[in-house]
Design a protein around this motif. Structure first.
Motif, PDB file in Angstrom:
ATOM      1  N   SER A 192       0.827  -1.206   0.000  1.00  0.00           N
ATOM      2  CA  SER A 192       0.000   0.000   0.000  1.00  0.00           C
ATOM      3  C   SER A 192       0.863   1.257   0.000  1.00  0.00           C
ATOM      4  O   SER A 192       0.587   2.228  -0.723  1.00  0.00           O
ATOM      5  N   VAL A 193       1.913   1.258   0.794  1.00  0.00           N
ATOM      6  CA  VAL A 193       2.814   2.419   0.865  1.00  0.00           C
ATOM      7  C   VAL A 193       3.580   2.585  -0.444  1.00  0.00           C
ATOM      8  O   VAL A 193       3.774   3.710  -0.926  1.00  0.00           O
ATOM      9  N   GLU A 194       3.994   1.473  -1.030  1.00  0.00           N
ATOM     10  CA  GLU A 194       4.681   1.536  -2.320  1.00  0.00           C
ATOM     11  C   GLU A 194       3.787   2.189  -3.369  1.00  0.00           C
ATOM     12  O   GLU A 194       4.245   3.006  -4.175  1.00  0.00           O
ATOM     13  N   ARG A 195       2.521   1.832  -3.367  1.00  0.00           N
ATOM     14  CA  ARG A 195       1.589   2.427  -4.350  1.00  0.00           C
ATOM     15  C   ARG A 195       1.419   3.922  -4.101  1.00  0.00           C
ATOM     16  O   ARG A 195       1.297   4.705  -5.041  1.00  0.00           O
ATOM     17  N   GLU A 196       1.411   4.312  -2.837  1.00  0.00           N
ATOM     18  CA  GLU A 196       1.207   5.723  -2.492  1.00  0.00           C
ATOM     19  C   GLU A 196       2.298   6.617  -3.071  1.00  0.00           C
ATOM     20  O   GLU A 196       2.019   7.752  -3.498  1.00  0.00           O
ATOM     21  N   PHE A 197       3.524   6.110  -3.114  1.00  0.00           N
ATOM     22  CA  PHE A 197       4.650   6.943  -3.565  1.00  0.00           C
ATOM     23  C   PHE A 197       5.191   6.527  -4.937  1.00  0.00           C
ATOM     24  O   PHE A 197       6.233   7.025  -5.359  1.00  0.00           O
ATOM     25  N   ALA A 198       4.475   5.663  -5.641  1.00  0.00           N
ATOM     26  CA  ALA A 198       4.983   5.135  -6.911  1.00  0.00           C
ATOM     27  C   ALA A 198       5.208   6.214  -7.963  1.00  0.00           C
ATOM     28  O   ALA A 198       6.092   6.081  -8.825  1.00  0.00           O
ATOM     29  N   ASP A 199       4.436   7.287  -7.915  1.00  0.00           N
ATOM     30  CA  ASP A 199       4.536   8.309  -8.965  1.00  0.00           C
ATOM     31  C   ASP A 199       5.466   9.463  -8.604  1.00  0.00           C
ATOM     32  O   ASP A 199       5.502  10.478  -9.308  1.00  0.00           O
ATOM     33  N   VAL A 200       6.222   9.342  -7.527  1.00  0.00           N
ATOM     34  CA  VAL A 200       7.149  10.419  -7.151  1.00  0.00           C
ATOM     35  C   VAL A 200       8.152  10.729  -8.268  1.00  0.00           C
ATOM     36  O   VAL A 200       8.353  11.898  -8.622  1.00  0.00           O
ATOM     37  N   PRO A 201       8.790   9.710  -8.889  1.00  0.00           N
ATOM     38  CA  PRO A 201       9.714  10.039  -9.988  1.00  0.00           C
ATOM     39  C   PRO A 201       9.032  10.781 -11.136  1.00  0.00           C
ATOM     40  O   PRO A 201       9.655  11.646 -11.770  1.00  0.00           O
ATOM     41  N   ASP A 202       7.760  10.453 -11.396  1.00  0.00           N
ATOM     42  CA  ASP A 202       7.048  11.141 -12.480  1.00  0.00           C
ATOM     43  C   ASP A 202       6.895  12.632 -12.197  1.00  0.00           C
ATOM     44  O   ASP A 202       6.830  13.440 -13.129  1.00  0.00           O
ATOM     45  N   ALA A 203       6.820  13.002 -10.930  1.00  0.00           N
ATOM     46  CA  ALA A 203       6.693  14.418 -10.580  1.00  0.00           C
ATOM     47  C   ALA A 203       7.939  15.196 -10.981  1.00  0.00           C
ATOM     48  O   ALA A 203       7.863  16.383 -11.338  1.00  0.00           O
ATOM     49  N   PHE A 204       9.090  14.531 -10.954  1.00  0.00           N
ATOM     50  CA  PHE A 204      10.345  15.191 -11.311  1.00  0.00           C
ATOM     51  C   PHE A 204      10.646  15.121 -12.808  1.00  0.00           C
ATOM     52  O   PHE A 204      11.505  15.857 -13.301  1.00  0.00           O
ATOM     53  N   ARG A 205       9.941  14.250 -13.523  1.00  0.00           N
ATOM     54  CA  ARG A 205      10.266  14.034 -14.938  1.00  0.00           C
ATOM     55  C   ARG A 205      10.212  15.313 -15.782  1.00  0.00           C
ATOM     56  O   ARG A 205      11.053  15.503 -16.682  1.00  0.00           O
ATOM     57  N   PRO A 206       9.233  16.226 -15.564  1.00  0.00           N
ATOM     58  CA  PRO A 206       9.213  17.461 -16.370  1.00  0.00           C
ATOM     59  C   PRO A 206      10.458  18.330 -16.201  1.00  0.00           C
ATOM     60  O   PRO A 206      10.704  19.218 -17.028  1.00  0.00           O
ATOM     61  N   LEU A 207      11.232  18.089 -15.144  1.00  0.00           N
ATOM     62  CA  LEU A 207      12.435  18.896 -14.899  1.00  0.00           C
ATOM     63  C   LEU A 207      13.675  18.328 -15.574  1.00  0.00           C
ATOM     64  O   LEU A 207      14.748  18.917 -15.485  1.00  0.00           O
ATOM     65  N   THR A 208      13.530  17.183 -16.249  1.00  0.00           N
ATOM     66  CA  THR A 208      14.714  16.512 -16.804  1.00  0.00           C
ATOM     67  C   THR A 208      15.054  16.966 -18.218  1.00  0.00           C
ATOM     68  O   THR A 208      16.122  16.633 -18.711  1.00  0.00           O
ATOM     69  N   GLY A 209      14.181  17.701 -18.857  1.00  0.00           N
ATOM     70  CA  GLY A 209      14.439  18.078 -20.251  1.00  0.00           C
ATOM     71  C   GLY A 209      14.982  19.472 -20.442  1.00  0.00           C
ATOM     72  O   GLY A 209      14.924  20.019 -21.555  1.00  0.00           O
ATOM     73  N   PHE A 210      15.526  20.069 -19.386  1.00  0.00           N
ATOM     74  CA  PHE A 210      16.062  21.421 -19.516  1.00  0.00           C
ATOM     75  C   PHE A 210      17.267  21.422 -20.458  1.00  0.00           C
ATOM     76  O   PHE A 210      18.151  20.576 -20.345  1.00  0.00           O
ATOM     77  N   PRO A 211      17.331  22.386 -21.386  1.00  0.00           N
ATOM     78  CA  PRO A 211      18.463  22.439 -22.323  1.00  0.00           C
ATOM     79  C   PRO A 211      19.802  22.597 -21.607  1.00  0.00           C
ATOM     80  O   PRO A 211      19.883  23.197 -20.530  1.00  0.00           O
ATOM     81  N   ASP A 212      20.838  22.070 -22.228  1.00  0.00           N
ATOM     82  CA  ASP A 212      22.191  22.241 -21.720  1.00  0.00           C
ATOM     83  C   ASP A 212      22.610  23.693 -21.962  1.00  0.00           C
ATOM     84  O   ASP A 212      22.635  24.149 -23.114  1.00  0.00           O
ATOM     85  N   PRO A 213      22.917  24.450 -20.925  1.00  0.00           N
ATOM     86  CA  PRO A 213      23.311  25.855 -21.116  1.00  0.00           C
ATOM     87  C   PRO A 213      24.470  26.029 -22.095  1.00  0.00           C
ATOM     88  O   PRO A 213      24.558  27.055 -22.776  1.00  0.00           O
ATOM     89  N   ALA A 214      25.349  25.036 -22.183  1.00  0.00           N
ATOM     90  CA  ALA A 214      26.517  25.160 -23.059  1.00  0.00           C
ATOM     91  C   ALA A 214      26.128  25.253 -24.530  1.00  0.00           C
ATOM     92  O   ALA A 214      26.901  25.782 -25.342  1.00  0.00           O
ATOM     93  N   ARG A 215      24.957  24.780 -24.886  1.00  0.00           N
ATOM     94  CA  ARG A 215      24.553  24.794 -26.289  1.00  0.00           C
ATOM     95  C   ARG A 215      24.360  26.218 -26.810  1.00  0.00           C
ATOM     96  O   ARG A 215      24.368  26.453 -28.016  1.00  0.00           O
ATOM     97  N   TYR A 216      24.189  27.178 -25.893  1.00  0.00           N
ATOM     98  CA  TYR A 216      23.968  28.566 -26.304  1.00  0.00           C
ATOM     99  C   TYR A 216      25.274  29.294 -26.615  1.00  0.00           C
ATOM    100  O   TYR A 216      25.245  30.384 -27.196  1.00  0.00           O
ATOM    101  N   ASP A 217      26.409  28.721 -26.223  1.00  0.00           N
ATOM    102  CA  ASP A 217      27.682  29.405 -26.443  1.00  0.00           C
ATOM    103  C   ASP A 217      27.955  29.617 -27.928  1.00  0.00           C
ATOM    104  O   ASP A 217      28.327  30.718 -28.356  1.00  0.00           O
TER     105      ASP A 217
END
Length: 268
Positions: free
Chosen positions: A35-60
């Protein structure tokens, strides 16, 4: 923590939330773990939108390319004057003694507006260069803030095992990014104004960065802490949208000016 490992840290938060909850429940682990595992199963999904930030170096590379254009247009405002531009200005000055109908047409149609046209083109390129550097700064700070959310969240969950209310603070440094397209030479704005455009200084408005806001969160248990983490992620995404909107507004204003008054840039 590092941004490249953000999803690993998100999984650490999920796992620690499960284990901390089981400790706080102090019951038969096997009967409640699923039951506890199910409660927190989607925690990684909450962070997923933050993983696609562009690499700042690409702007150089992009910004360096615009810098090359700026150097070719420079009359000495903000960077060394381009020798070819300076040489042409000297040639125009040498022709001041030229008289006649052709000379008058040359001066009226080319020589007289030349300095303002070059400075206007320089200013337009400077806005683009500043926008690229602003975007670079936004994403560099956004990555730091994403790391900060994960780090503070994990620490808060680990601390809640002692049954005391945990409090932590997130400083959203992305709000302090240089997103207002500053560093546009004042001389360029003056040249545009000389072309008769009212309020053109707004195109290159240099407003300083805002102070980074500090948001305090607290929670009694892993479920409440995870809820606060979701809130922090939402705030970060909102701050990013706000900062990027400032960059977009400056670019749109500049584009509208170039489209509506191409003669100010020698393109009519």
């Amino acid at each position: 923590m590092t941004y490249a490992r953000l999803m690993e840290h998100a999984e650490d938060i999920r796992r620690e939330a499960v284990e901390a909850t089981l400790v706080l429940l102090d019951g038969p682990e096997t009967s409640v773990r699923k039951s506890v595992e199910r409660e927190f199963a989607d925690v990684p999904d909450a962070f997923r939108p933050l993983t696609g930030f562009p690499d700042p170096a690409r702007y150089d590379g992009l910004a360096d390319g615009v810098d090359d254009v700026l150097r070719g247009l420079s009359t000495g405002d903000g960077m060394p004057a381009d020798p070819e531009v300076a040489r042409f200005n000297g040639t125009v000055a040498a022709l001041r003694s030229w008289s006649g109908t052709a000379a008058e047409r040359f001066r009226a149609g080319f020589a007289d507006p030349w300095p303002a046209l070059v400075r206007n083109q320089f200013t337009a390129c400077a806005v683009l260069r500043s926008a690229l550097r602003a975007e670079q700064d936004i994403w560099a700070r956004a990555r730091q803030d994403a790391d900060q959310i994960a780090e503070q969240g994990l620490a808060a969950i680990m601390a809640c095992r002692d049954c005391t209310r945990t409090e932590w603070t997130i400083t959203f440094t992305v709000v302090a990014s240089v997103a207002a397209v500053a560093a546009v030479p004042v001389g360029g704005a003056i040249a545009l104004a000389a072309g008769g455009v009212a309020g053109v200084a707004q195109v290159a408005a240099a407003t300083g960065p805002d102070e980074a806001p500090r948001s305090t969160f607290s929670g009694d248990d892993p479920a409440e802490i995870v809820s606060r983490l979701r809130e922090a992620i939402g705030l970060l995404r909102g701050h990013i949208r706000q900062q990027r909107a400032g960059v977009g507004a400056a670019l749109r204003t500049t584009r509208m000016l170039m489209t509506d008054r191409p003669e100010l840039f020698g393109w009519s």
